[in-house]
Scaffold this active site. Structure first.
Site, PDB file in Angstrom:
ATOM      1  N   LYS A  71       4.006   6.162  -1.075  1.00 18.77           N
ATOM      2  CA  LYS A  71       3.051   5.612  -2.037  1.00 18.77           C
ATOM      3  C   LYS A  71       3.032   6.426  -3.333  1.00 18.77           C
ATOM      4  O   LYS A  71       2.778   5.876  -4.409  1.00 18.77           O
ATOM      5  CB  LYS A  71       1.657   5.543  -1.414  1.00 18.77           C
ATOM      6  CG  LYS A  71       1.547   4.523  -0.295  1.00 18.77           C
ATOM      7  CD  LYS A  71       1.843   3.099  -0.774  1.00 18.77           C
ATOM      8  CE  LYS A  71       1.558   2.064   0.287  1.00 18.77           C
ATOM      9  NZ  LYS A  71       1.772   0.679  -0.184  1.00 18.77           N
ATOM     10  N   ASN A  82       2.641  -6.280  -2.169  1.00 18.65           N
ATOM     11  CA  ASN A  82       1.537  -5.795  -1.348  1.00 18.65           C
ATOM     12  C   ASN A  82       1.951  -5.361   0.053  1.00 18.65           C
ATOM     13  O   ASN A  82       1.261  -4.564   0.675  1.00 18.65           O
ATOM     14  CB  ASN A  82       0.474  -6.897  -1.250  1.00 18.65           C
ATOM     15  CG  ASN A  82      -0.599  -6.575  -0.238  1.00 18.65           C
ATOM     16  OD1 ASN A  82      -1.450  -5.724  -0.469  1.00 18.65           O
ATOM     17  ND2 ASN A  82      -0.556  -7.259   0.904  1.00 18.65           N
ATOM     18  N   ASP A 110       5.409 -13.348   4.028  1.00 23.64           N
ATOM     19  CA  ASP A 110       5.072 -12.398   5.083  1.00 23.64           C
ATOM     20  C   ASP A 110       6.106 -12.505   6.194  1.00 23.64           C
ATOM     21  O   ASP A 110       6.727 -13.562   6.388  1.00 23.64           O
ATOM     22  CB  ASP A 110       3.677 -12.701   5.646  1.00 23.64           C
ATOM     23  CG  ASP A 110       3.036 -11.500   6.319  1.00 23.64           C
ATOM     24  OD1 ASP A 110       2.126 -10.910   5.719  1.00 23.64           O
ATOM     25  OD2 ASP A 110       3.455 -11.143   7.442  1.00 23.64           O
ATOM     26  N   VAL A 118      10.612  -7.513   3.872  1.00 26.74           N
ATOM     27  CA  VAL A 118      10.888  -6.890   2.575  1.00 26.74           C
ATOM     28  C   VAL A 118      11.950  -5.803   2.650  1.00 26.74           C
ATOM     29  O   VAL A 118      12.349  -5.255   1.613  1.00 26.74           O
ATOM     30  CB  VAL A 118       9.606  -6.320   1.922  1.00 26.74           C
ATOM     31  CG1 VAL A 118       8.623  -7.441   1.606  1.00 26.74           C
ATOM     32  CG2 VAL A 118       8.969  -5.250   2.793  1.00 26.74           C
ATOM     33  N   TYR A 124       4.099   8.225   4.667  1.00 26.61           N
ATOM     34  CA  TYR A 124       3.294   7.232   3.945  1.00 26.61           C
ATOM     35  C   TYR A 124       2.864   7.780   2.589  1.00 26.61           C
ATOM     36  O   TYR A 124       2.978   7.094   1.569  1.00 26.61           O
ATOM     37  CB  TYR A 124       2.071   6.849   4.772  1.00 26.61           C
ATOM     38  CG  TYR A 124       1.206   5.783   4.127  1.00 26.61           C
ATOM     39  CD1 TYR A 124       1.482   4.433   4.321  1.00 26.61           C
ATOM     40  CD2 TYR A 124       0.112   6.129   3.329  1.00 26.61           C
ATOM     41  CE1 TYR A 124       0.700   3.456   3.728  1.00 26.61           C
ATOM     42  CE2 TYR A 124      -0.677   5.151   2.738  1.00 26.61           C
ATOM     43  CZ  TYR A 124      -0.386   3.823   2.940  1.00 26.61           C
ATOM     44  OH  TYR A 124      -1.163   2.858   2.350  1.00 26.61           O
TER      45      TYR A 124
END
Length: 253
Positions: free
Chosen positions: A159, A89, A36, A63, A155
């Site tokens: 996705k 995730n 994280d 990330v 978003y």
């Protein structure tokens, strides 16, 4: 112990669904890299796992950085000897902006985190899995990756891309012992909303209708149970698909 002897990397694991997945995996016997941006939060999760008799290592990971992703995967191999399970995730929300309001900067940031981060971590893990002849990849998509009424343009598009990437990866490596699936959660009680600022009033208004038929908000632990199934041998025939976990929300439309 459904994951006994396995090594897993979970991104976005300092809180929410990632935390729940990391904790459940450890409880089921996996050694877990808790990754994280929030290192303090990741270390707290790893310490909690260790206190409960599990094995975990916290790693600070942005990330959007290939260097960080490389270090994350290398840490799993160096610390625990291998990698068996990758859970992509980590993700951030947009501000519900429709196409007419989104900026290039926001679009690029959403895709860098939600989509490119998934691709980069997968790309880094694939050679390890190919050498082993097996491996599991689990991507956190969203019900927003299956329709256009759960978030803003950026978003939703990011996705949708994760869903497409998941299906392609599952198909491409199906004969190589590698499975790649995604989970599409509905509304879940996490802190992803903390990344939202200056919410589009127009976009938020348009999203009220689908939100009004949501049966209930899910808990991170409920998503973790799906991730456990996909990581375990119980899902050996499940590949290249998306499991929707939304209490029946999207069955309405």
């Amino acid at each position: 112990m459904r994951l006994e002897g396995k090594v897993a990397v979970v991104t976005g694991a300092a809180s929410g669904m990632g935390k729940a997945i990391a904790e459940l995996y450890a409880a089921e016997g996996a050694k877990v890299v808790v990754a994280d941006m929030n290192l303090d939060g990741a270390e707290a999760v790893a310490q909690g796992i260790s206190s409960n008799g599990g094995t975990a290592k916290a790693v600070k990971v942005n990330v959007t950085s290939q260097e960080d992703i490389d270090n994350m995967i290398d840490t799993a191999v160096n610390e625990f000897g291998t990698l068996d399970i990758l859970v992509n995730n980590a993700g951030i929300m947009d501000n519900f902006e429709p196409a007419g309001e989104i900026t290039d900067e926001k679009w690029d940031l959403i895709f860098d985190v939600n989509t490119k981060g998934v691709m980069r971590a997968t790309r880094k893990a694939i050679p390890i899995f190919l050498e082993k002849g097996k491996g599991v990849i689990i991507n956190t998509a969203s019900t927003g990756g299956l329709n256009g009424a759960h978030a803003g343009a950026a978003y939703g598009a990011s996705k949708h891309a994760v869903v497409g990437f998941t299906k392609n990866t599952g198909y491409m490596y199906a004969k190589s012992g590698i499975r790649c699936n995604a989970i599409a959660p509905g509304g879940v009680a996490t802190n992803i909303g903390s990344s939202m600022t200056n919410v589009s009033q127009f976009g938020a208004g348009r999203l009220q209708a689908p939100q009004g038929v949501m049966p209930r908000v899910g808990q991170p632990e409920e998503i973790a149970q799906v991730a456990l199934f996909l990581a375990s041998d119980e899902s050996s025939f499940v590949n290249g698909t998306v499991i929707v976990a939304d209490a029946g929300w999207t069955s309405a439309f």
